[in-house]
Design a protein around this motif. Structure first.
Motif, PDB file in Angstrom:
ATOM      1  N   ILE A 106     -46.662 -26.051 -56.582  1.00  0.00           N
ATOM      2  CA  ILE A 106     -47.819 -25.885 -55.701  1.00  0.00           C
ATOM      3  C   ILE A 106     -47.834 -26.932 -54.582  1.00  0.00           C
ATOM      4  CG2 ILE A 106     -50.339 -25.911 -55.592  1.00  0.00           C
ATOM      5  CD1 ILE A 106     -50.350 -24.529 -58.289  1.00  0.00           C
ATOM      6  N   GLY A 107     -47.549 -28.196 -54.939  1.00  0.00           N
ATOM      7  CA  GLY A 107     -47.487 -29.248 -53.910  1.00  0.00           C
ATOM      8  C   GLY A 107     -46.445 -28.927 -52.847  1.00  0.00           C
ATOM      9  N   PRO A 108     -45.193 -28.636 -53.256  1.00  0.00           N
ATOM     10  CA  PRO A 108     -44.181 -28.281 -52.251  1.00  0.00           C
ATOM     11  C   PRO A 108     -44.558 -27.041 -51.434  1.00  0.00           C
ATOM     12  CG  PRO A 108     -43.120 -28.863 -54.316  1.00  0.00           C
ATOM     13  CD  PRO A 108     -44.597 -28.836 -54.590  1.00  0.00           C
ATOM     14  N   LEU A 109     -45.217 -26.082 -52.065  1.00  0.00           N
ATOM     15  CA  LEU A 109     -45.632 -24.874 -51.329  1.00  0.00           C
ATOM     16  C   LEU A 109     -46.636 -25.243 -50.233  1.00  0.00           C
ATOM     17  CD1 LEU A 109     -45.729 -21.696 -51.109  1.00  0.00           C
ATOM     18  CD2 LEU A 109     -47.756 -21.855 -52.571  1.00  0.00           C
ATOM     19  N   LEU A 110     -47.645 -26.006 -50.607  1.00  0.00           N
ATOM     20  CA  LEU A 110     -48.669 -26.386 -49.622  1.00  0.00           C
ATOM     21  C   LEU A 110     -48.048 -27.223 -48.515  1.00  0.00           C
ATOM     22  CD1 LEU A 110     -51.527 -27.299 -52.116  1.00  0.00           C
ATOM     23  CD2 LEU A 110     -51.311 -25.189 -50.779  1.00  0.00           C
ATOM     24  N   ASP A 111     -47.110 -28.095 -48.921  1.00  0.00           N
ATOM     25  CA  ASP A 111     -46.471 -28.964 -47.932  1.00  0.00           C
ATOM     26  C   ASP A 111     -45.683 -28.157 -46.906  1.00  0.00           C
ATOM     27  OD1 ASP A 111     -45.564 -31.625 -47.006  1.00  0.00           O
ATOM     28  OD2 ASP A 111     -43.615 -30.770 -47.547  1.00  0.00           O
ATOM     29  N   CYS A 112     -44.921 -27.140 -47.368  1.00  0.00           N
ATOM     30  CA  CYS A 112     -44.105 -26.410 -46.391  1.00  0.00           C
ATOM     31  C   CYS A 112     -44.932 -25.402 -45.593  1.00  0.00           C
ATOM     32  CB  CYS A 112     -42.870 -25.777 -47.028  1.00  0.00           C
ATOM     33  SG  CYS A 112     -43.172 -24.393 -48.118  1.00  0.00           S
TER      34      CYS A 112
END
Ligand SMILES: [Fe+2]
Length: 320
Positions: A106-112
């Protein structure tokens, strides 16, 4: 030459030929698998389509459609491509699900997604947002779909956190919900269902005519199941967006997708079409875009003749 020696020589030549053909096939197979898993799986494309779906005097509306990222934290090339999409500066972003493949995504998704989260947006879930990927024989899709495979176990991915984060950013949660937003100066009526492939769609919750006063009526779902899309079309939705099929994922050049893994026909496995294909007498026909998606299951990490894609749909006035 005696007959025995001639026979042995012919047999030897035949054996050498079989070994040579087998070796060539093995090398070609290994090369194809390497290409499909290393190169094409990371060869992202931006597909662009024009859809004549707006009222006559409307300004064009640019809709970024993303789907099926199946993101794991190590997919840096995929994240870099998604990050690059913000430069398109779309008016609206629609995510048709299967966004994550790990509880740590979820963190990487929001970041990208980054600045795309500041745009008007909406999303639905796909079954893979709920259930961790499991090793399966990918060839089974040739004789059956994966519908119903999740009935045996409870969701184990943080889909509520995923939805909560996207909603907190301002995107509409269309999982068996209607919504309304303004994008590019247009008043847009939206409705969506949770994933029909996992039997979580509840069309009754959104049923009824789409608002004819809106500038655009947009239907959103993960798996493009014809029976569900019939309902959207009958309620007057102008454009339906879906994903799930991965475009077939492994296509045969000159033939196309071997399977859609759902009820839609092979000819409409990805891209722009109409639904229903033949207008029922007096009935409404909607535009349909099925995304070939950006990712794959971590257990089937290959794409062939079917590049991963995001799509920029430019909606323009209907042709006269
Ligand atoms: Fe998917």
């Amino acid at each position: 030459m005696n007959t025995g020696r001639a026979c042995r020589k012919a047999w030897h030549h035949g054996e050498v030929r079989v070994r040579t053909i087998t070796s060539i096939a093995a090398v070609a197979g290994a090369a194809a698998i390497g290409y499909a898993s290393v190169i094409e799986r990371n060869w992202f494309a931006l597909r662009e389509e024009t859809v004549p779906v707006l009222q006559p005097d409307a300004e064009p509306l640019r809709v970024l459609h993303i789907s099926d990222m199946h993101l794991t934290p190590g997919r840096h090339r995929l994240m870099a491509f998604v990050r690059s999409l913000a430069a398109l500066d779309p008016d609206l972003v629609i995510n048709t699900g299967d966004s994550i493949a790990s509880p740590d995504s979820i963190g990487p998704l929001l970041d990208c997604l980054g600045p795309l989260l500041d745009k008007p947006g909406a999303f639905v879930y796909g079954s893979n947002d709920l259930f961790s990927p499991k090793p399966k024989n990918p060839a089974r899709y040739l004789w059956r779909t994966s519908a119903g495979e999740h009935e045996q176990y409870e969701p184990d991915l943080p889909w509520e956190k995923l939805g909560g984060e996207l909603t907190a950013a301002g995107w509409l949660d269309l999982n068996n919900h209607r919504g309304r937003l303004t994008a590019g100066g247009l008043d847009i009526a939206l409705a969506g269902v949770h994933d029909p492939h996992a039997d979580r769609d509840r069309y009754d919750a959104i049923a009824g005519p789409a608002d004819p006063a809106a500038d655009l009526r947009l239907g959103v779902l993960h798996s493009p199941e014809p029976a569900v899309m019939d309902l959207f079309a009958a309620d007057g939705y102008d454009l339906l967006l879906a994903g799930h099929t991965h475009g077939g994922q492994l296509r045969v050049p000159g033939y196309g997708a071997l399977t859609t893994n759902c009820g839609i026909d092979r000819a409409r496995v990805s891209g722009l079409s109409m639904h229903p294909e033949v207008s029922p007498s007096g009935g409404h026909t909607a535009w349909l875009y099925v995304s070939a998606g950006l990712g794959t299951s971590p257990w089937a990490p290959a794409r062939f003749a079917c590049r991963p894609e995001a799509t920029l749909l430019t909606l323009v006035p209907r042709w006269a």
